[in-house]
Design an enzyme around this catalytic site. Sequence first.
Site: not given
Length: 353
Positions: A262, A291, A310
């Site tokens: 994370r 993000e 990701h």
Amino acid sequence: MRILAAGDHFVLPDLLRTALREELGTAAEPGGTVEIGELTLPWPHEPFGPVGDVHEASGTEDQMIAALEGAALCVTQMAPFTERVFAACPDLRMVAVSRGGPVNVDLTAATRHGVAVSFAPGRNAPAAAEFAIGLMLTAMRRIPTADAELKRGVWRGDFYAYDEAGTELDGATVGLVGYGAIGRIVARVLRAFGAHVLVADPYTDPVAARADGVEPVALDQLLTRSSVVSLHARLTPQTHHLIDAEKLALLPAGAVLVNSARGGLLDYAPLPDLLRSGRIGALALDVYDIEPPPADWQLHTVPNVVTAPHLAGATRQTAHRAAAITAAEAGRFVRGEKLAHPANPEVQEAARP
């Protein structure tokens, strides 16, 4: 009973429907007692983000309220379940989320409205573990840089010079911050490479960790001793910026840092200077504090940085496991059985006679 399969372009509605039919049998066949509706949410073609009072969700509250009409149960990955959605859907009794944590659900609101919520721990553990190992290797051996240079016509034979050469996992000390389902797989693979593995996790039984062939240590000791550090902890208020400037200063010169867990675990602000100075030898990232990272993000122009959007959990097997785990939880709920992965167990307990 009506069940809504609110999938997306990864955990497809059809995967959820198929898993539900396998779990519920003839009840979920056409003409049976269970009707399965479908909804396709836009992720990952559109980034997830805050929706109402929840984080990391896809779609809109209005979309969910309309799709949930008459539904007692919903299986989903990304659908937003907010206070407004729960208030508008009085028939809803359970939400099964196919993620490692139900971050797209307002658990307080769910509990207040008597809706049980489950999640799917470990559904992407093999995928995420393999990806973390891949990030380590690409960072340690400069594979993306060598590939990009060769494609533009530059033969980087200088990477064979001693001062530029990479390092090996064999014989390295690798520190894993977090030792859950993903961390345990990563450790097993690292040991096969010949690495000595340190783990820092306050929730891990030291005896069990040693039986796995890893060495449990405190976080500061791990950072001081490890030439490679990979983050695998859950993001909570307590672990936000767990690795900050003070912790980064403990790393040996030239250490490799990997974050595929994370973005919030890591303070990104000190990293550009640490990379330029060589204090950190390489950085490999799949997650970010913002993000997607903005176009002017400093780490875009810093050397020895490997980035991915990701993708650690992005395998087809993950999607199938996610659908199977959520369908199994839905089946338990329909049969009146105890959920295996409850996020608010007090709801089910209150409903029992």
